[in-house]
Scaffold this active site. Structure first.
Site, short mmCIF file in Angstrom:
data_model
loop_
_atom_site.label_atom_id
_atom_site.label_comp_id
_atom_site.label_asym_id
_atom_site.label_seq_id
_atom_site.Cartn_x
_atom_site.Cartn_y
_atom_site.Cartn_z
N ASP A 1 -21.79 -8.96 21.87
CA ASP A 1 -21.85 -9.04 23.33
C ASP A 1 -21.28 -7.80 24.01
O ASP A 1 -20.74 -7.87 25.10
CB ASP A 1 -21.11 -10.30 23.84
CG ASP A 1 -21.56 -11.54 23.09
OD1 ASP A 1 -22.77 -11.74 22.97
OD2 ASP A 1 -20.69 -12.29 22.60
N LYS B 1 -25.35 -4.17 23.92
CA LYS B 1 -26.26 -3.32 23.14
C LYS B 1 -27.67 -3.35 23.73
O LYS B 1 -28.35 -2.34 23.76
CB LYS B 1 -26.32 -3.80 21.67
CG LYS B 1 -25.00 -3.65 20.94
CD LYS B 1 -25.10 -4.16 19.53
CE LYS B 1 -25.26 -5.66 19.44
NZ LYS B 1 -24.12 -6.45 19.90
N GLY B 2 -28.08 -4.53 24.21
CA GLY B 2 -29.43 -4.68 24.78
C GLY B 2 -29.60 -3.77 25.97
O GLY B 2 -30.63 -3.12 26.15
N GLY C 1 -28.02 -12.67 21.66
CA GLY C 1 -28.60 -12.84 22.99
C GLY C 1 -28.36 -11.59 23.77
O GLY C 1 -27.22 -11.20 24.00
N HIS C 2 -29.42 -10.90 24.11
CA HIS C 2 -29.28 -9.68 24.89
C HIS C 2 -29.75 -9.95 26.31
O HIS C 2 -30.87 -10.37 26.51
CB HIS C 2 -30.18 -8.58 24.31
CG HIS C 2 -29.70 -8.03 23.01
ND1 HIS C 2 -30.47 -7.23 22.21
CD2 HIS C 2 -28.53 -8.17 22.37
CE1 HIS C 2 -29.78 -6.91 21.13
NE2 HIS C 2 -28.60 -7.47 21.21
N THR D 1 -23.33 -20.32 15.97
CA THR D 1 -24.17 -20.55 17.15
C THR D 1 -25.10 -21.74 16.95
O THR D 1 -25.83 -22.11 17.87
CB THR D 1 -25.01 -19.30 17.48
OG1 THR D 1 -25.85 -19.02 16.35
CG2 THR D 1 -24.13 -18.09 17.77
N GLN E 1 -25.29 -8.80 16.77
CA GLN E 1 -23.90 -9.10 16.43
C GLN E 1 -23.11 -7.78 16.35
O GLN E 1 -23.47 -6.84 17.01
CB GLN E 1 -23.79 -9.91 15.13
CG GLN E 1 -24.26 -11.35 15.28
CD GLN E 1 -25.75 -11.47 15.24
OE1 GLN E 1 -26.40 -10.90 14.39
NE2 GLN E 1 -26.31 -12.20 16.17
N THR F 1 -20.68 -13.58 10.75
CA THR F 1 -22.06 -14.00 10.62
C THR F 1 -22.49 -13.71 9.18
O THR F 1 -21.69 -13.23 8.37
CB THR F 1 -22.95 -13.34 11.69
OG1 THR F 1 -24.22 -14.00 11.69
CG2 THR F 1 -23.13 -11.85 11.45
N THR G 1 -26.56 -17.15 24.28
CA THR G 1 -27.28 -18.07 23.41
C THR G 1 -26.75 -19.49 23.52
O THR G 1 -27.50 -20.45 23.56
CB THR G 1 -27.17 -17.58 21.95
OG1 THR G 1 -27.75 -16.28 21.89
CG2 THR G 1 -27.90 -18.49 20.98
N ARG H 1 -16.55 -17.16 26.50
CA ARG H 1 -16.06 -16.19 25.52
C ARG H 1 -14.55 -16.01 25.66
O ARG H 1 -14.02 -16.07 26.78
CB ARG H 1 -16.76 -14.84 25.73
CG ARG H 1 -18.24 -14.90 25.46
CD ARG H 1 -18.91 -13.55 25.71
NE ARG H 1 -20.36 -13.69 25.53
CZ ARG H 1 -21.27 -13.07 26.28
NH1 ARG H 1 -20.90 -12.26 27.23
NH2 ARG H 1 -22.55 -13.26 26.06
N ASP I 1 -16.88 -1.29 34.99
CA ASP I 1 -16.71 -1.82 36.35
C ASP I 1 -15.97 -3.17 36.39
O ASP I 1 -15.37 -3.53 37.40
CB ASP I 1 -18.08 -1.98 37.03
CG ASP I 1 -19.03 -2.80 36.17
OD1 ASP I 1 -19.30 -2.38 35.03
OD2 ASP I 1 -19.48 -3.88 36.63
P1 IMP Z 1 -23.73 -17.49 13.26
O1 IMP Z 1 -24.19 -16.06 13.34
O2 IMP Z 1 -24.49 -18.39 14.18
O3 IMP Z 1 -23.69 -17.96 11.84
O4 IMP Z 1 -22.22 -17.55 13.77
C1 IMP Z 1 -21.16 -16.92 13.06
C2 IMP Z 1 -20.15 -16.31 14.01
O5 IMP Z 1 -20.74 -15.18 14.67
C3 IMP Z 1 -19.69 -17.25 15.12
O6 IMP Z 1 -18.34 -16.94 15.43
C4 IMP Z 1 -20.57 -16.86 16.31
O7 IMP Z 1 -19.98 -17.17 17.56
C5 IMP Z 1 -20.67 -15.35 16.09
N1 IMP Z 1 -21.88 -14.77 16.67
C6 IMP Z 1 -23.14 -14.80 16.15
N2 IMP Z 1 -23.99 -14.14 16.93
C7 IMP Z 1 -23.27 -13.63 17.95
C8 IMP Z 1 -23.60 -12.80 19.07
O8 IMP Z 1 -24.73 -12.36 19.28
N3 IMP Z 1 -22.57 -12.48 19.89
C9 IMP Z 1 -21.31 -12.91 19.67
N4 IMP Z 1 -20.95 -13.67 18.64
C10 IMP Z 1 -21.93 -14.03 17.78
#
Ligand code: IMP
Length: 427
Positions: free
Chosen positions: A13, A16-17, A40-41, A128, A223, A238, A299, A304, A332
Site C-alpha cells: 500500500d 505503487k499503482g 489493490g491499487h 486477505t 505487496q 504473503t 481489497t 490499516r 502531503d
Molecule cells: P495474503 O497475501 O492474502 O496471503 O495475506 C498475507 C499477508 O499479506 C496479510 O498480512 C495481508 O494483510 C498482507 N497483504 C497481502 N496483500 C497485501 C497488499 O496488497 N497490501 C497490504 N498488505 C497485503
C-alpha cells in the site's frame, strides 16, 4: 532500452499503482510479476478513480502492452469483473496479455484458507482471504491448475476432478467441513475461461522480445518487501516474492536485463494484517494518519495500522532490492503534523540495533529509537518542483534519502497524476 522494477519497500500500500500509472505513460510494456487479487491499487487519473487488483496500471495508456506474468495467481471471476468494469468505463483491454503459466485460484483455495485461518486462532496471519496462500502452496506441491489448463476444457475438468477429490478428503476428514462439488465449479469456471482465453498467451517470450527490441519495460510489483516469503516478517507474510529478485522469475527474464529498481516508500508506515510493526502508533497520531490518509484496505476495507516512517525497514528494503532510486509517496498526508518522527534504530532487550531481526518475536520486542524533525504545517499539494516544497519538507525527504542511502527521484504530494515532483528524470 530500460527495464525498471517498481517494488514496494514497506508492508504494501505504498502507492505503487500510482507510480506505475505515472511511469506507464512512457512504457511500452507493463508486467505484473507476483501476487494476485490480494493487491489493490487505487489509480486516480483523467478517466476517474479505479481500484485495480490484477490488471497492471498501464492499462490506461492505449499503446502500452499489459502483462499478467507467470509469477501471479489469477482469480478468473474477479479478473473478468475487473475487465468488464474497465470496458464499461471506456478503457480498452485489448492490450492485456495473461501468462498461460500463471496459476488459477479456485474455490477450494478460498475454502482451504478460511479453514486454516480459523484453525490458527490467535496465531492467524490475517490474510486477505483471496486464496493466495493455498494457490501458491499447490503450485509448489505440483497440484496447481494453470491458465493453460483452465482454457482447455478437457484438461481443466480432469485436473480439477483429481485435485478436488484430494481437497475434499481434507475438508471433510480434517476439518469436518462440507465437500465442494465438481460440476458447478466446472460450469462457472468454463464460462470465465471462454472470456479470458483470448488474452492468454506465452507472455515471457513477449517480454523478452520487447527487451531485445529496445523497448521500455516496467515490472510492477504487488505487496512489498516486508511481506516477502523469504525476507518479510515470516510467518506474517504473503506467499510470493514481491522483492525485485522475484520480478525476473515472475515474468521470465534474466537479471542482466534489469536497468533500474525503483523502491516505493510511503512517507509514513502502514501495515494490514497481523505481525510485528515496530513504529505502529496506537495513539492520536496513528488515528490522525489513518483518517487523513484514508488508510483502509483497497481489497478488504480493513483499517490499516499506521505509524512513523521506519528507516530500519527502509534501509533493509533498499539493500535487499538493490534499489537505484526511491519514490516517496503521500508526503502531503504529513502536512498538518507539527513534529515528525523517523525511526533510525531499534532497542532490542536493552541493546541498540540497526538491522531487522529475522525472528518475528524479536522484532515484536523491538522499540523504535526516533529522530525528531519539525513539520511544515502547510499544504504541499500544489508543489510541482522540489524547491516549491517548504524547507522542513525538503529536509524530511533528504533525511530519508540519506538514511536509505538511495536518491529520492519522485515525491508524491497528492493522488492525481499531476501531483508529483520528479527530481531526476525517471527511466
Ligand atoms: P495474503 O497475501 O492474502 O496471503 O495475506 C498475507 C499477508 O499479506 C496479510 O498480512 C495481508 O494483510 C498482507 N497483504 C497481502 N496483500 C497485501 C497488499 O496488497 N497490501 C497490504 N498488505 C497485503
Amino acid at each position: 532500452m530500460s527495464v525498471v522494477i517498481v517494488v514496494g519497500a514497506q508492508w504494501g500500500d505504498e502507492g505503487k499503482g500510482r507510480v506505475v500509472d505515472l511511469l506507464a505513460a512512457r512504457a511500452d510494456v507493463v508486467a505484473r510479476y507476483s501476487g494476485g487479487t490480494n493487491a489493490g491499487h487505487t489509480v486516480i487519473n483523467d478517466f476517474g478513480t479505479f481500484k485495480l487488483h490484477l490488471v497492471p496500471a498501464g492499462i490506461f495508456h492505449p499503446d502500452c502492452i499489459c502483462v499478467v506474468g507467470n509469477g501471479t495467481v489469477v482469480t478468473p471471476g474477479l479478473l473478468v469483473q475487473e475487465l468488464e468494469d474497465l470496458q464499461r468505463r471506456g478503457i480498452s483491454t485489448a492490450n492485456l496479455r495473461i501468462s498461460d503459466r500463471a496459476h488459477v485460484i479456485l474455490p477450494h483455495h478460498m475454502k482451504q484458507e478460511a479453514l486454516e485461518e480459523s484453525a490458527r486462532g490467535d496465531d492467524r496471519i490475517g490474510t486477505t482471504g483471496n486464496g493466495i496462500g493455498p494457490a501458491y502452496v499447490d503450485k509448489t506441491a505440483r497440484e496447481g491448475i494453470r491458465m493453460a489448463d483452465l482454457i482447455d476444457p478437457k484438461v481443466f475438468r480432469s485436473r480439477l476432478a483429481a485435485v478436488l477429490e484430494a481437497k475434499n478428503r481434507i475438508f471433510t476428514r480434517v476439518y469436518g467441513a462440507a465437500p465442494l462439488e465438481l460440476e458447478p465449479i466446472v460450469a462457472e469456471y468454463s464460462a470465465y475461461a471462454e472470456k479470458l482465453a483470448p488474452y492468454v498467451v506465452e507472455t515471457s517470450a513477449l517480454v523478452r522480445q520487447a527487451i531485445k527490441d529496445g523497448k521500455r519495460v516496467l515490472l510492477e510489483g504487488a505487496q512489498a518487501t516486508m511481506l516477502d516469503l523469504d525476507f518479510g516478517t515470516y510467518p506474517y507474510v504473503t506467499t510470493s516474492h514481491p522483492v525485485s529478485a522475484g520480478a525476473c522469475l515472475g515474468v521470465g527474464i534474466g537479471p542482466t536485463a534489469i536497468t533500474d529498481v525503483l523502491a516505493v516508500v510511503k512517507a509514513y508506515s502502514t501495515r494490514v494484517g497481523m505481525g510485528p510493526m515496530p513504529t505502529e502508533l496506537l495513539d492520536e497520531d496513528g488515528e490522525k494518519l489513518r483518517e487523513i490518509g484514508h488508510e483502509y484496505g483497497t481489497t478488504t476495507g480493513r483499517a490499516r495500522r499506521c505509524g512513523w516512517f521506519d528507516a530500519v525497514v527502509g534501509r533493509f528494503s533498499t539493500d535487499v532490492n538493490g534499489a537505484t532510486r526511491i519514490a516517496i509517496t503521500r508526503l502531503d498526508i504529513l502536512d498538518s503534523f507539527p513534529v515528525l518522527k523517523i525511526c533510525v534504530a531499534y532497542e532490542l532487550d536493552g541493546a541498540r540495533i540497526e538491522t531487522i531481526p529475522t525472528n518475528a518475536a524479536e522484532l515484536a520486542r523491538c522499540k523504535p529509537i526516533y529522530e525528531e524533525l519539525s513539520g511544515w504545517m502547510q499544504s504541499t499539494c500544489e508543489a510541482r518542483t522540489f524547491d516549491e516544497l517548504p524547507e522542513a519538507a525538503r529536509r524530511y525527504v533528504d533525511r530519508i534519502a540519506e538514511l536509505l542511502d538511495v536518491p529520492v527521484d519522485l515525491v508524491g504530494v497528492g493522488a492525481a497524476r499531476l501531483q508529483a515532483i520528479v527530481r531526476r528524470e525517471l527511466p
